[in-house]
Design a protein around this motif. Structure first.
Motif, PDB file in Angstrom:
ATOM      1  N   SER A  49       1.629  -0.994  13.036  1.00 49.34           N
ATOM      2  CA  SER A  49       2.429   0.276  13.497  1.00 49.34           C
ATOM      3  C   SER A  49       3.992   0.084  13.456  1.00 49.34           C
ATOM      4  CB  SER A  49       2.066   0.460  15.087  1.00 49.34           C
ATOM      5  OG  SER A  49       0.535   0.562  14.868  1.00 49.34           O
ATOM      6  N   CYS A  52       4.937   0.474   9.529  1.00 46.96           N
ATOM      7  CA  CYS A  52       5.065   2.023   9.223  1.00 46.96           C
ATOM      8  C   CYS A  52       6.192   2.912   9.888  1.00 46.96           C
ATOM      9  CB  CYS A  52       3.635   2.611   9.554  1.00 46.96           C
ATOM     10  SG  CYS A  52       2.285   1.869   8.593  1.00 46.96           S
ATOM     11  N   LYS A  77       9.477   4.987   3.850  1.00 44.07           N
ATOM     12  CA  LYS A  77       7.997   5.081   4.440  1.00 44.07           C
ATOM     13  C   LYS A  77       7.205   5.778   3.432  1.00 44.07           C
ATOM     14  CE  LYS A  77       8.795   5.937   8.918  1.00 44.07           C
ATOM     15  NZ  LYS A  77       9.114   6.820  10.171  1.00 44.07           N
ATOM     16  N   ILE A  80       4.347   4.074   1.641  1.00 41.12           N
ATOM     17  CA  ILE A  80       3.182   3.146   2.697  1.00 41.12           C
ATOM     18  C   ILE A  80       2.308   4.247   2.914  1.00 41.12           C
ATOM     19  CG2 ILE A  80       2.736   1.682   4.625  1.00 41.12           C
ATOM     20  CD1 ILE A  80       5.837   1.018   4.711  1.00 41.12           C
ATOM     21  N   LEU A  82      -1.038   4.797   5.696  1.00 37.97           N
ATOM     22  CA  LEU A  82      -1.479   3.993   7.011  1.00 37.97           C
ATOM     23  C   LEU A  82      -2.927   4.579   7.202  1.00 37.97           C
ATOM     24  CD1 LEU A  82      -1.648   1.914   9.136  1.00 37.97           C
ATOM     25  CD2 LEU A  82      -0.368   3.626  10.465  1.00 37.97           C
TER      26      LEU A  82
END
Ligand code: ADP
Length: 313
Positions: A49, A52, A77, A80, A82
């Protein structure tokens, strides 16, 4: 040459008295799959977490392709994707509409958006369920739709937080197939899990974390090399085991350790190939076997060696 895509350095997070993450550092190379392995509560979710930018760290840095991943939306960001543990889907919106919505949040639109939606559905093997609502999906299918959503913006690094927890075997296999396809395409992955078999199957590099600290950061081969035994032989005898027998077995070639439990011997071996000669020796000495089994040591043994505790609760 290996190229670092993600660099995590000294990441920390305190919740009240508890240090959830305590100076975690590791790197991901381009095209590499890193398995982040640790028991429940080890700090895996908090770590990803923070990577990210979803949870603010108390200290440390995260560089994605050399750029800091801060708060708010930024280019680093965007590289990425998630897949969180908590599912975030609109249950009554068809799968394809869920994806269109998420894609829109990344600024995708028109034909490009539709092309990505179909491509990711194909990748997670849900193309035939595009028009169905998640409310009609199994837990595993929902998880696959979540993976699809995280891939819409074509991230360079995909992070999956315990993607197989609560997932049926069929979806579990579909998830592995998807991840193996992504790996073959050269995408970088971080995969958190407390299942060592999963990490063993997928990861090129393993980071073991416990109580918020990194205990190991190595290739699977290097981790195995740390173990005193590479294989184990369990030999149950028809008669009780005398201490002198255990001592004699310990002196045999290829034997790294011997423990006597019940009516049997737990024998550590440098290699499984040493097992037949140990069994032959026992037979020649007149010790009749009731049962025997051999096993390769695994990451579970490595965790046990590192912490003195078992990986699972
Ligand atoms: P893992 O993903 O390895 O199971 P987590 O990162 O979820 O571990 O949790 C690490 C530790 O931090 C645990 O002890 C957990 O209870 C605690 N923790 C996680 N999130 C919070 C939070 N929001 N508030 C308080 N404690 C938290």
């Amino acid at each position: 040459m290996a190229q670092t895509i993600l660099s995590v350095s000294g990441l920390s997070k305190q919740y009240g008295e508890r240090r959830a993450v305590d100076g975690v550092s590791f790197q991901v190379q381009r095209g590499q799959t890193v398995g982040l392995l640790g028991p429940n509560g080890a700090g895996k979710s908090t770590t990803v977490s923070m990577i990210c930018g979803l949870v603010r760290s108390d200290g440390g840095t995260v560089l994605m392709d050399g750029q800091p991943v801060g708060e708010g939306n930024n280019a680093a960001k965007r590289k990425i994707g998630l897949v969180p543990q908590d599912l975030a889907l609109y249950e009554d919106l068809p799968a394809i509409d869920n994806l269109k919505l998420f894609g829109g949040l990344y600024g995708l639109k028109g034909a490009a958006l539709m092309q990505r939606c179909h491509a990711v559905l194909e990748l997670v093997r849900l193309a035939d369920r595009a028009k169905d609502k998640p409310s009609t999906f199994s837990g595993g299918m929902k998880r696959r739709l979540n993976i699809a959503a995280a891939l819409l913006h074509d991230p360079e690094l995909l992070i999956l937080d315990e993607p197989t927890v609560g997932v049926d075997p069929q979806s579990r296999n579909a998830i592995f197939d998807t991840l193996e396809t992504l790996k073959a395409q050269g995408r970088s992955l971080i995969y958190t899990s407390h299942y060592m078999e999963e990490v063993e199957r997928l990861a090129d590099h393993i980071v073991i974390i416990d109580h918020g600290k990194v205990l190991a950061d190595e290739s699977p081969a290097a981790l195995y090399a740390r173990l005193p035994a590479q294989a184990a032989l369990r030999a149950d005898l028809q008669q009780p085991v005398a201490p002198a027998l255990a001592e004699a077995v310990a002196r045999l070639p290829g034997v790294t350790r011997v423990a006597v439990t019940g009516q049997g011997l737990d024998i550590g071996l440098a290699d499984t190939a040493a097992a037949p000669s140990v069994l032959r020796w026992l037979d020649e000495q007149g010790h009749k076997l009731a049962h025997f089994a051999t096993a390769r040591t695994n990451l579970e043994d490595i965790f046990l060696t590192l912490t003195g505790r078992s990986l699972r609760d």
